[in-house]
Design an enzyme around this catalytic site. Structure first.
Site, short mmCIF file in Angstrom:
data_model
loop_
_atom_site.label_atom_id
_atom_site.label_comp_id
_atom_site.label_asym_id
_atom_site.label_seq_id
_atom_site.Cartn_x
_atom_site.Cartn_y
_atom_site.Cartn_z
N GLU A 19 54.39 39.79 9.95
CA GLU A 19 55.39 38.72 10.00
C GLU A 19 56.79 39.30 10.01
O GLU A 19 57.01 40.41 9.53
CB GLU A 19 55.27 37.85 8.74
CG GLU A 19 53.95 37.16 8.59
CD GLU A 19 53.99 35.74 9.09
OE1 GLU A 19 55.00 35.34 9.72
OE2 GLU A 19 53.02 35.03 8.85
N ASP A 20 57.72 38.51 10.48
CA ASP A 20 59.13 38.90 10.48
C ASP A 20 59.79 38.60 9.14
O ASP A 20 60.36 39.45 8.49
CB ASP A 20 59.88 38.18 11.59
CG ASP A 20 59.71 36.66 11.51
OD1 ASP A 20 58.74 36.18 10.90
OD2 ASP A 20 60.56 35.93 12.06
N ASP A 46 60.31 32.77 4.42
CA ASP A 46 61.41 31.96 3.87
C ASP A 46 60.80 31.07 2.79
O ASP A 46 60.61 31.50 1.66
CB ASP A 46 62.04 31.18 5.04
CG ASP A 46 63.28 30.41 4.65
OD1 ASP A 46 63.64 30.41 3.46
OD2 ASP A 46 63.89 29.77 5.52
N PHE A 105 70.73 32.78 6.65
CA PHE A 105 69.99 32.82 7.91
C PHE A 105 70.37 34.11 8.64
O PHE A 105 71.55 34.37 8.89
CB PHE A 105 70.29 31.58 8.77
CG PHE A 105 69.21 31.34 9.77
CD1 PHE A 105 68.05 30.65 9.40
CD2 PHE A 105 69.31 31.82 11.07
CE1 PHE A 105 67.02 30.45 10.31
CE2 PHE A 105 68.28 31.63 11.99
CZ PHE A 105 67.14 30.93 11.61
N ARG A 113 67.96 37.76 19.47
CA ARG A 113 66.77 38.60 19.25
C ARG A 113 67.04 40.03 19.63
O ARG A 113 66.42 40.96 19.12
CB ARG A 113 65.63 38.12 20.16
CG ARG A 113 64.86 36.96 19.64
CD ARG A 113 63.57 36.83 20.43
NE ARG A 113 63.15 35.45 20.54
CZ ARG A 113 62.60 34.76 19.56
NH1 ARG A 113 62.40 35.33 18.41
NH2 ARG A 113 62.26 33.51 19.72
P1 IMP Z 1 58.90 29.60 6.34
O1 IMP Z 1 57.73 28.77 6.76
O2 IMP Z 1 59.98 28.73 5.71
O3 IMP Z 1 58.53 30.76 5.46
O4 IMP Z 1 59.59 30.15 7.63
C1 IMP Z 1 59.15 31.31 8.28
C2 IMP Z 1 59.60 31.33 9.71
O5 IMP Z 1 60.86 30.70 9.85
C3 IMP Z 1 59.82 32.75 10.18
O6 IMP Z 1 58.65 33.29 10.75
C4 IMP Z 1 60.96 32.60 11.18
O7 IMP Z 1 60.45 32.26 12.44
C5 IMP Z 1 61.75 31.42 10.66
N1 IMP Z 1 62.89 31.85 9.83
C6 IMP Z 1 63.06 31.62 8.51
N2 IMP Z 1 64.22 32.14 8.07
C7 IMP Z 1 64.78 32.73 9.14
C8 IMP Z 1 66.00 33.48 9.33
O8 IMP Z 1 66.82 33.73 8.42
N3 IMP Z 1 66.23 33.92 10.61
C9 IMP Z 1 65.38 33.70 11.65
N4 IMP Z 1 64.23 33.02 11.51
C10 IMP Z 1 63.93 32.54 10.26
#
Ligand code: IMP
Length: 165
Positions: free
Chosen positions: A81-82, A85, A134, A147
């Site tokens: 995963e990247d 959040d 963000f 990106r």
């Molecule tokens: P979560 O479900 O809230 O954990 O969100 C995870 C996904 O949201 C990541 O895989 C990203 O695609 C996107 N995301 C959350 N925070 C960021 C950020 O700061 N920058 C870019 N993408 C984000």
């Protein structure tokens, strides 16, 4: 490598955001493999998820493309995963993956955000913890922009307004 059970790894790239980390991580695993007595076979797979618009989670995760998760059955899956959040995306993905009875599923994320919105999920392997901002770059985007940046940067309010969906 030890925690992955020392046998065949199915490395899963969660597109599009994790492609840079995925490539770098796999290069690293390949280098470890080259320098060890017993190399661990590895196959790769790709899945695409989407849940964000602007800098907000829509709460509605879509799996758009990628192979059938049935390839997970009986495998040691390393999900790459990247960023984590709230953790909702990964939790949803893990519950979908577990329905396919993999031998194990572990998650590696290059970034984990410290946020009060967290559901309390923590990946098995973490690169860096970051503040609740963000970020873009290293394949992370804001509405598809940025990106291509080589470094991870915090997007400014002006940037958000300029590239708003
Ligand atoms: P979560 O479900 O809230 O954990 O969100 C995870 C996904 O949201 C990541 O895989 C990203 O695609 C996107 N995301 C959350 N925070 C960021 C950020 O700061 N920058 C870019 N993408 C984000």
């Amino acid at each position: 490598m030890k925690e992955m059970g020392g046998r065949h790894i199915l490395a899963l790239c969660v597109l599009k955001e994790s492609y840079k980390f995925f490539a770098d991580l796999l290069d690293c695993i390949k280098a470890l493999n080259r320098n060890s007595d017993r190399s661990i076979p590895m196959t790769v797979d790709f899945i695409r998820l989407k849940s964000y618009c602007n800098d907000q989670s829509t709460g509605d995760m879509k799996v758009i493309g990628g192979d059938d998760l049935s390839t997970f059955t009986g495998k040691n899956v390393l999900t790459v995963e990247d960023i984590i959040d709230t953790g909702k995306t990964t939790q949803t993905l893990l519950s979908l993956a577990k329905q396919r009875n993999p031998k194990m599923v572990k998650v590696a994320s290059v970034l984990v955000k410290r946020t009060p919105q967290s559901v309390g999920y923590r990946p098995d392997f973490v690169g860096f913890e970051i503040p609740d901002k963000f970020v873009v770059g290293y394949a992370l985007d804001y509405n598809k922009y940025f990106r291509d940046l080589n470094r991870v940067c915090v997007i400014s309010e002006t940037g958000k307004a300029t590239y708003k969906a």
